[in-house]
Design a protein around this motif. Structure first.
Motif, mmCIF file in Angstrom:
data_model
loop_
_atom_site.group_PDB
_atom_site.id
_atom_site.type_symbol
_atom_site.label_atom_id
_atom_site.label_comp_id
_atom_site.label_asym_id
_atom_site.label_seq_id
_atom_site.Cartn_x
_atom_site.Cartn_y
_atom_site.Cartn_z
ATOM 1 N N ASN A 401 0.806 -1.222 0.000
ATOM 2 C CA ASN A 401 0.000 0.000 0.000
ATOM 3 C C ASN A 401 0.839 1.271 0.000
ATOM 4 O OD1 ASN A 401 -2.544 -1.239 0.069
ATOM 5 N ND2 ASN A 401 -2.439 -1.514 2.287
ATOM 6 N N LEU A 402 2.151 1.122 0.090
ATOM 7 C CA LEU A 402 3.022 2.290 0.279
ATOM 8 C C LEU A 402 3.946 2.529 -0.911
ATOM 9 C CD1 LEU A 402 4.054 1.583 3.996
ATOM 10 C CD2 LEU A 402 2.035 2.782 3.143
ATOM 11 N N GLN A 403 3.608 1.962 -2.064
ATOM 12 C CA GLN A 403 4.525 2.044 -3.201
ATOM 13 C C GLN A 403 4.633 3.442 -3.798
ATOM 14 O OE1 GLN A 403 4.762 -1.684 -5.757
ATOM 15 N NE2 GLN A 403 2.754 -1.979 -4.830
ATOM 16 N N ALA A 404 3.773 4.343 -3.378
ATOM 17 C CA ALA A 404 3.907 5.734 -3.820
ATOM 18 C C ALA A 404 5.083 6.420 -3.138
ATOM 19 C CB ALA A 404 2.625 6.507 -3.530
ATOM 20 N N ILE A 405 5.518 5.892 -1.986
ATOM 21 C CA ILE A 405 6.572 6.563 -1.222
ATOM 22 C C ILE A 405 7.749 5.643 -0.883
ATOM 23 C CG2 ILE A 405 5.020 8.260 -0.208
ATOM 24 C CD1 ILE A 405 4.862 6.596 2.311
ATOM 25 N N ILE A 406 7.608 4.330 -1.135
ATOM 26 C CA ILE A 406 8.675 3.367 -0.834
ATOM 27 C C ILE A 406 8.874 2.461 -2.043
ATOM 28 C CG2 ILE A 406 9.317 1.370 0.591
ATOM 29 C CD1 ILE A 406 7.881 2.668 2.919
ATOM 30 N N HIS A 407 10.137 2.265 -2.436
ATOM 31 C CA HIS A 407 10.438 1.334 -3.525
ATOM 32 C C HIS A 407 10.309 -0.099 -3.003
ATOM 33 C CE1 HIS A 407 11.612 4.229 -6.460
ATOM 34 N NE2 HIS A 407 12.600 4.715 -5.735
ATOM 35 N N VAL A 408 9.422 -0.866 -3.607
ATOM 36 C CA VAL A 408 9.221 -2.255 -3.216
ATOM 37 C C VAL A 408 9.720 -3.121 -4.369
ATOM 38 C CG1 VAL A 408 7.565 -3.999 -2.489
ATOM 39 C CG2 VAL A 408 7.194 -1.597 -1.863
ATOM 40 N N PRO A 409 10.760 -3.948 -4.145
ATOM 41 C CA PRO A 409 11.297 -4.769 -5.242
ATOM 42 C C PRO A 409 10.282 -5.772 -5.750
ATOM 43 C CG PRO A 409 12.242 -5.424 -3.130
ATOM 44 C CD PRO A 409 11.459 -4.180 -2.872
ATOM 45 N N GLY A 410 10.513 -6.238 -6.970
ATOM 46 C CA GLY A 410 9.566 -7.151 -7.603
ATOM 47 C C GLY A 410 9.604 -8.557 -7.058
ATOM 48 N N THR A 411 10.694 -8.919 -6.364
ATOM 49 C CA THR A 411 10.788 -10.247 -5.768
ATOM 50 C C THR A 411 11.100 -10.111 -4.283
ATOM 51 O OG1 THR A 411 13.166 -10.491 -6.145
ATOM 52 C CG2 THR A 411 11.697 -11.163 -7.936
ATOM 53 N N ASP A 412 10.828 -11.175 -3.529
ATOM 54 C CA ASP A 412 11.072 -11.138 -2.086
ATOM 55 C C ASP A 412 12.556 -11.243 -1.765
ATOM 56 O OD1 ASP A 412 8.359 -11.191 -2.107
ATOM 57 O OD2 ASP A 412 8.140 -13.143 -1.124
ATOM 58 N N GLU A 413 13.307 -11.957 -2.610
ATOM 59 C CA GLU A 413 14.692 -12.274 -2.273
ATOM 60 C C GLU A 413 15.686 -11.274 -2.825
ATOM 61 O OE1 GLU A 413 12.661 -14.423 -3.856
ATOM 62 O OE2 GLU A 413 12.090 -15.699 -2.152
ATOM 63 N N GLN A 414 15.373 -10.609 -3.929
ATOM 64 C CA GLN A 414 16.342 -9.734 -4.593
ATOM 65 C C GLN A 414 15.831 -8.299 -4.618
ATOM 66 O OE1 GLN A 414 16.866 -11.558 -8.428
ATOM 67 N NE2 GLN A 414 18.456 -12.944 -7.675
ATOM 68 N N GLY A 415 16.781 -7.357 -4.605
ATOM 69 C CA GLY A 415 16.428 -5.941 -4.606
ATOM 70 C C GLY A 415 16.104 -5.472 -3.201
ATOM 71 N N GLU A 416 16.564 -4.283 -2.847
ATOM 72 C CA GLU A 416 16.360 -3.763 -1.496
ATOM 73 C C GLU A 416 15.128 -2.873 -1.413
ATOM 74 O OE1 GLU A 416 19.469 -3.457 -2.991
ATOM 75 O OE2 GLU A 416 20.254 -5.247 -1.968
ATOM 76 N N VAL A 417 14.516 -2.870 -0.249
ATOM 77 C CA VAL A 417 13.418 -1.941 0.046
ATOM 78 C C VAL A 417 14.049 -0.606 0.423
ATOM 79 C CG1 VAL A 417 11.446 -1.461 1.538
ATOM 80 C CG2 VAL A 417 11.943 -3.817 0.851
ATOM 81 N N THR A 418 13.730 0.453 -0.315
ATOM 82 C CA THR A 418 14.331 1.761 -0.054
ATOM 83 C C THR A 418 13.266 2.850 -0.114
ATOM 84 O OG1 THR A 418 14.883 2.022 -2.408
ATOM 85 C CG2 THR A 418 16.589 1.123 -0.971
ATOM 86 N N LEU A 419 13.578 3.992 0.483
ATOM 87 C CA LEU A 419 12.683 5.140 0.434
ATOM 88 C C LEU A 419 12.789 5.816 -0.919
ATOM 89 C CD1 LEU A 419 13.489 6.744 3.927
ATOM 90 C CD2 LEU A 419 11.830 4.957 3.383
ATOM 91 N N CYS A 420 11.670 6.294 -1.445
ATOM 92 C CA CYS A 420 11.708 7.013 -2.720
ATOM 93 C C CYS A 420 12.464 8.330 -2.582
ATOM 94 C CB CYS A 420 10.292 7.293 -3.227
ATOM 95 S SG CYS A 420 9.421 5.814 -3.802
ATOM 96 N N HIS A 421 12.369 8.944 -1.406
ATOM 97 C CA HIS A 421 13.038 10.234 -1.205
ATOM 98 C C HIS A 421 13.407 10.367 0.258
ATOM 99 C CE1 HIS A 421 13.684 14.639 -1.223
ATOM 100 N NE2 HIS A 421 14.032 14.422 -2.485
ATOM 101 N N THR A 422 14.563 11.002 0.501
ATOM 102 C CA THR A 422 15.046 11.152 1.875
ATOM 103 C C THR A 422 14.112 11.989 2.739
ATOM 104 O OG1 THR A 422 17.004 11.723 3.183
ATOM 105 C CG2 THR A 422 16.412 13.219 1.414
#
Length: 621
Positions: A401-422
Motif C-alpha cells: 500500500n506504500l509504493q507511492a513513497i517506498i520502492h518495493v522490489p519485484g521479488t522477495d529475495e532480490q532488490g532492497e526496500v528503499t525510500l523514494c526520497h530522503t
C-alpha cells in the motif's frame, strides 16, 4: 613521473595520447590488469555514481524530458567556459542549492549524463543519508579516484605511484587523499594540454553525516583552486542550504545557483499532463471514465493541483503515484476518488501521513516502517522479515500500500526496500511533523539487538547479504547512532527497551546483547560524556547472570565467541560508585559463574587457561 619500469616492464609499442593508453604485448603487465588491480586496492563504493541502479540505491530522481532546460543550460554554459579570463574569472565551483524535493538530484543526474556523453565527466558521487559509507566521507576520495582512473587511464600510473609512496594514504585525511589520488594525477596528465574543463559532480552534500569531513572537503577544494586557477577542472555541487555548507560556499570563487529561483510550475505541469495521459492509456478504469465523462483531470483540476504542489518536484511525483496507484482490498478507491483527497493534503507531510495510514492497521506496521526508515544497510523483503522474526508476507502486506513513497522490489529475495526520497525519513524522524507515526532514535537499540542476533545465526537459508561481519558492523553502527542522538535518554530508553522485549524462542536472548553492548560502551569516549558507569557496570553483570541462566544453546555460542570491539583507543577511566553498586556486582558475578558452571560446563575452565596474548584494556575503578 613515476618510473615506467614499475608499470610497463617488458611492454613495447605503447604510447600515451589524448588520455588513452594503448598497450600491446607485455610479459608481465597489461594496462587493463593494472587498472583492475588499482580499482580493487582503492575499494570504491560501487553504487555511488550516476550509473547506479537508482531503484535500489536512491535517490531515484531524473529530469522529465523537456523540463529543467533553463537551469541545465546555465550550468553547462558555466562548465563550457574554456579558460579563466583575467577580468572576469570563471569560478571552478558551481553550488546548486534548494529546498528538499525541488529536483536537485535530478539536475545532478542530467549534468552527469551530459558530460559523460561528451567525454568530460571525471567522476560523480551521490551522497545519501543512512546508506552506509555513502553517507560519510570515508570512501569519497577513493571512489572519485577509481572513476578518474577509468575516465582518464593516463592517470593510473600516478595514482599507483601515490599509493606506493604513502603506505598509509588509504587511511589519511580526506584532504590528503583528494590531493594525492585525484588532483595531482589529473594535474600531471593535463599539464601543457589545452582542453575544455572536466567535471566532477557531487550531489546531496547535505546528506553526508560527516560534517567535519564536509567542511574539510570544501576548504580543501577552495584552497586548491586558489593555488591552481588555470586547471581545467570544475566541481558541480548540489545540496540543501545547511549552515556548515553555506558558510563555506557562499564566497568568492563559487558560482551560486538557486534552484528555487527557476520557476518550475511549467515543468511540473508538463510532467503531470504527460504522466496522466500515460496512466490513462494503461488504466482501463481511467479510460472508461474519460469516455463517459470527458478529459480527466480537467484543466481546472490540473491548475489546482499545480498550485497546491508549488515548486516541489518530489511532491508532484509522489502525489501522482498516490493518485494513480492500483486499488487494493484495503483501499478500493479509484484515481478519480483520490484526486480530491490529494488536493486536501497539507503538502508532503499530509501526503506521507495519508499514505502511511493505509497500512497502519497491519500487524508489525510500526516495526517494519521504523526498520526501513533507520536501516544503515537496506535489505530485501526476506531480509527485513528475517531481521524482525516475522514472515515475508507480513512485510509485503504493509509495503504494497506504500509504493507511492517506498520502492518495493519485484521479488522477495532480490532488490532492497528503499525510500523514494530522503524527505520521508526526515518526516518520520521529526516528531512534530509525524506525530503518532514518529520513529524515535531509540529504535536504533532494537535494530542493534536484531543485528547482534545475526552474529550467532546460521547463515544457511538466510538472504545473500547476511553474514557475521555484516551483523557485527550493523550492531555497532546502530548502537552508536543511538548514543549520538540528541534525544538519547540512555537509562530510560534502555529500560523501555527491556520492558518491550519478549523472549523469542528462536532468537538469542536479549540479555546477551545488553551484556556485550554495555561492556563495549564502557570503553567508548562518546558515552563517557553521556552517563554513569555505575549503571553500565551493574547492568552488565546483571545481564550476564540472566543470560547464563537461560538454557539456550545460543548462549553457549555467545559465551565462546570472540567479538571484535571497535574501541576508541586504549582506555583508562576512573569512576566512583556507591556501596550498593559494589554489592550488586558482587552478587551478580558469582551468580553468573554458578549458572555457567551448571548450564555450560567447561567454558570457565577454558577461559581461565587462555594464552595470555589478548590485548588488555584497563579500567581503574
Amino acid at each position: 613521473m613515476p618510473p615506467q619500469s614499475t608499470y610497463f616492464d617488458g611492454a613495447h609499442h605503447f604510447r600515451i595520447d589524448h588520455q588513452i593508453i594503448n598497450a600491446v604485448a607485455g610479459n608481465q603487465y597489461q594496462i587493463l590488469n593494472v587498472r583492475e588491480d588499482l580499482i580493487v586496492r582503492l575499494n570504491p563504493i560501487p553504487d555511488a555514481s550516476h550509473t547506479r541502479d537508482r531503484k535500489t540505491s536512491p535517490p531515484d530522481s531524473a529530469c522529465f524530458p523537456g523540463t529543467r532546460e533553463g537551469v541545465i543550460r546555465e550550468i553547462t554554459t558555466w562548465a563550457d567556459t574554456a579558460a579563466v579570463v583575467i577580468y572576469t574569472p570563471t569560478p571552478h565551483i558551481y553550488w546548486l542549492h534548494g529546498f528538499a524535493g525541488c529536483g536537485k538530484s535530478a539536475v545532478s543526474l542530467n549534468i552527469a549524463d551530459i558530460f559523460e556523453a561528451s567525454g568530460r565527466l571525471l567522476a560523480s558521487y551521490f551522497f545519501f543519508r543512512n546508506a552506509g559509507d555513502r553517507s560519510t566521507m570515508k570512501r569519497f576520495a577513493v571512489t572519485l579516484a577509481s572513476q578518474l582512473a577509468s575516465a582518464l587511464p593516463a592517470t593510473v600510473p600516478y595514482i599507483e605511484a601515490a599509493l606506493r609512496a604513502d603506505s598509509g594514504l588509504l587511511n589519511a585525511s580526506i584532504a590528503r587523499q583528494l590531493e594525492r589520488l585525484v588532483y595531482k594525477p589529473f594535474q600531471t596528465v593535463m599539464e601543457g594540454k589545452t582542453a575544455l574543463p572536466f567535471i566532477i559532480v557531487v550531489d546531496g552534500l547535505d546528506e553526508c553525516e560527516d560534517r567535519r569531513g564536509v567542511e574539510e572537503f570544501i576548504d580543501h577544494i577552495l584552497d586548491f583552486f586558489a593555488e591552481n586557477p588555470f586547471i581545467p577542472l570544475r566541481f558541480f555541487i548540489a545540496s540543501r542550504v545547511e549552515q556548515h555548507i553555506r558558510a563555506r560556499l557562499q564566497v568568492d570563487g563559487v558560482r551560486l545557483g538557486d534552484l528555487d529561483s527557476h520557476s518550475p510550475r511549467r515543468d511540473i505541469q508538463r510532467f503531470l499532463k504527460t504522466s496522466f495521459e500515460t496512466a490513462a492509456r494503461r488504466d482501463r478504469v481511467i479510460r472508461a471514465y474519460v469516455r463517459a465523462r470527458g478529459p480527466w483531470p480537467t484543466e481546472e483540476d490540473m491548475n489546482t493541483l499545480c498550485k497546491h504542489i508549488g515548486g516541489s518536484f518530489v511532491l508532484a511525483s509522489t502525489m501522482f503515484k498516490y493518485i494513480v496507484q492500483p486499488a487494493t482490498g484495503e483501499g478500493p478507491m479509484t484515481p478519480m476518488d483520490r484526486l480530491p483527497l490529494a488536493l486536501e493534503m497539507d503538502g508532503l507531510d499530509g501526503l506521507y501521513s495519508q499514505t502511511l495510514a493505509r497500512s497502519q492497521h497491519f500487524p508489525h506496521f510500526r516495526n517494519i516502517i521504523s526498520t526501513v526508515a533507520l536501516l544503515k544497510t537496506p535489505l530485501p523483503i526476506v531480509g527485513i522479515a528475517s531481521l524482525l522474526k516475522i514472515e515475508a508476507f507480513e512485510v509485503i502486506g504493509v509495503l504494497l500500500n506504500l509504493q507511492a513513497i517506498i520502492h518495493v522490489p519485484g521479488t522477495d529475495e532480490q532488490g532492497e526496500v528503499t525510500l523514494c526520497h530522503t524527505s520521508l525519513r526526515d518526516f518520520l524522524t521529526t516528531e512534530r511533523r509525524s506525530g503518532s507515526l514518529f520513529v524515535p532514535p531509540s529504535f536504533h537499540v532494537c535494530l542493534s539487538c536484531y543485528w547482534f542476533g545475526t552474529i550467532f545465526a546460521e547463515t544457511r537459508g538466510l538472504p545473500g547479504v547476511w553474514n557475521h561481519r555484516t551483523g557485527r558492523r550493523n550492531w555497532d553502527n546502530h548502537w552508536r547512532s543511538f548514543l549520538k542522538s540528541d534525544a538519547c535518554d540512555f537509562v530510560n530508553d534502555i529500560e523501555q527497551f527491556k520492558n518491550g522485549q519478549p523472549l523469542f524462542v528462536d532468537r538469542l536472548p536479549y540479555h546477551a546483547f545488553l551484556c556485550s553492548t554495555f561492556f563495549f560502551t564502557l570503553f567508548l569516549r562518546k558515552f563517557r560524556s553521556l552517563g554513569d558507569n555505575s549503571y553500565l557496570l551493574t547492568e552488565c553483570t546483571k545481564q550476564l547472570a540472566l543470560a547464563a541462566e537461560c538454557p539456550d544453546h545460543r548462549i553457549r555460542l555467545w559465551l565462546e565467541k570472540e567479538l571484535d570491539y571497535v574501541l576508541d583507543g586504549r582506555v583508562i577511566s576512573a569512576t566512583q560508585f556507591t556501596e550498593h553498586t559494589y554489592k550488586r556486582i558482587q552478587h551478580d558475578l558469582p551468580r553468573a559463574a554458578a549458572a555457567i558452571h551448571v548450564n555450560f560446563p567447561g567454558i570457565l575452565e577454558r577461559v581461565s587457561t587462555a594464552s595470555g596474548t589478548e590485548e588488555e584494556y584497563v579500567m581503574d575503578l
